[in-house]
Design an enzyme around this catalytic site. Structure first.
Site, PDB file in Angstrom:
ATOM      1  CG  ASP A   1      35.788 -45.226 -35.241  1.00 34.65           C
ATOM      2  OD1 ASP A   1      35.132 -44.278 -35.718  1.00 34.65           O
ATOM      3  OD2 ASP A   1      36.263 -45.221 -34.089  1.00 34.65           O
TER       4      ASP A   1
ATOM      5  CG  ASP B   1      32.257 -41.193 -35.673  1.00 34.36           C
ATOM      6  OD1 ASP B   1      31.689 -41.819 -34.754  1.00 34.36           O
ATOM      7  OD2 ASP B   1      33.153 -40.346 -35.459  1.00 34.36           O
ATOM      8  CD  GLU B   2      32.228 -46.465 -32.103  1.00 28.52           C
ATOM      9  OE1 GLU B   2      32.873 -47.272 -31.434  1.00 28.52           O
ATOM     10  OE2 GLU B   2      31.729 -45.429 -31.630  1.00 28.52           O
TER      11      GLU B   2
END
Length: 393
Positions: free
Chosen positions: A12, A106-107
């Site tokens: 993350d 974003d993960e």
């Protein structure tokens, strides 16, 4: 016979939007920074750890955030840059990982099961994290565990900019002291119910009989009990098989009327954008497809800043059409496809003028949900009665 030991890594990017803003404007480093909408009606998309110390949180109304942290620097956000950095990190992971899922902008989840015959999964993930940080300059945290749920919680515990390995067999011990609302799906209402039952930690939850939880909470009680034992069976969804949303029309008669073709293109783009929003996704790529009467088929696609909005997708679709179309040639089939789908918890606040436009899209989608997908259309997509009604191909 038991299968190989599962190893799932969850990565993350820390305060992703803030981190990108700081890379592009180093003077923001070490300061209380909030990325989000306007100070009047906006919401916080994300904020720096310096702002979090004052109680600022994602999804908080901007007015509240500015009261808590009046000296914070408010940044509107540069969505094109977030898309660019997200793709950059995705490319680094794709070049190394045997199987990965892009869970949001974003993960990421990486399935390393079976790879322990060749390398140490923990060291491999540390090396990958180092490469991402050295190449992009972005801070990133990871959790490594035997399943997705524990890996994700481990990442949360490792933040900011750290990493944590929950050894196989240690899942229950790792979860035990954590508050019950660490589990996704435990909102305020459920959290309050659990607290009323005297359940504050995951250990207390795991010690409660499943039958009692089921009796009071229904199906979610059994699910929670299972989670409290560290059990989770979710699989990593391969990113290269990432779904797309598309629609295409085969016309009853071949069409040369450009105004008609463009109105169809707009209508179809609206349709796929509506489906995109219903799925809670953002699209990072749009394609237009044209088939001529001799069955020659041509298509063109372009990477775009992640979006869910008609008004951003339609001009790109029209531009692709003009680049593809052989002027004067009749068209048999027209299609639009959105791909590179990903999600974001606060996808709306990625955008400028977020409040007014997002409210408008919610209102439009609510009408479509109630009265049918064709209840609201842009003026150029409304056909006069004598026009053919295209059949879906």
């Amino acid at each position: 016979m038991q299968g190989p030991q599962r190893y799932i890594a969850h990565l993350d990017l820390d305060s992703f939007f803030v981190s990108v803003e700081m890379l592009n404007n180093p003077s923001l480093k070490g300061k209380a920074v909030i990325v989000g909408g306007s100070a009047d009606r906006g919401v916080v998309t994300t904020c720096s750890y310096e702002a979090r110390k004052y109680g600022v949180r994602s999804a908080m109304p901007m007015k509240t955030a500015m009261k808590l942290c009046p000296h914070a620097i408010l940044v509107k956000g540069t969505r094109g840059e977030y898309s660019r950095y997200s793709r950059w990190v995705t490319e680094i992971i794709a070049a190394k990982a045997p199987l990965f899922e892009k869970a949001s902008i974003d993960e990421f989840f990486i399935d390393l099961t079976g790879m322990d015959k060749f390398f140490d999964p923990y060291q491999w993930t540390i090396d990958l994290r180092n490469e991402i940080m050295e190449t992009t300059g972005l801070p990133i945290s990871f959790g490594l565990a035997s399943n997705k749920m524990v890996a994700k919680i481990a990442t949360d515990e490792a933040k900011p900019n750290g990493f944590l390995f929950v050894q196989p067999g240690m899942e229950k011990e790792f979860l035990a002291p954590l508050p019950v609302n660490k589990f996704s799906g435990v909102g305020e209402s459920l959290h309050s119910k659990l607290n009323q039952m005297g359940i504050y930690t995951i250990q207390q939850l795991s010690n409660t009989p499943m039958t009692l939880l089921e009796k009071i909470l229904g199906k979610s009680g059994a699910d929670l009990w299972k989670k409290s034992q560290g059990i989770h069976e979710g699989i990593v969804q391969p990113y290269h098989e990432s779904k797309s949303i598309s629609t295409e029309n085969t016309f009853e008669e071949n069409k040369t009327d450009v105004a008609f073709l463009l109105s169809e293109l707009v209508r179809m783009t609206e349709k796929v954008a509506y489906e995109l929003r219903q799925d809670g996704k953002l699209a990072g790529c749009i394609a237009v497809k044209i088939r001529y009467p001799n069955f020659d088929t041509t298509s063109k696609q372009i990477a775009i800043s992640y979006t869910l909005r008609d008004d951003e997708l339609i001009p790109v679709a029209i531009d692709l059409f003009h680049k593809l179309y052989q002027k004067g040639q009749p068209i048999r089939l027209l299609g639009v496809r959105l791909s590179e789908l990903t999600s974001h918890k606060l996808q709306g606040s990625l955008f400028d003028e977020t409040d007014k436009k997002d409210d408008l899209y919610k209102a439009i989608d609510a009408v479509k949900n109630k009265f049918g997908k064709t209840a609201l259309q842009k003026a150029r997509t409304v056909k006069s009665p004598e026009k053919d009604n295209p059949t879906k191909g």
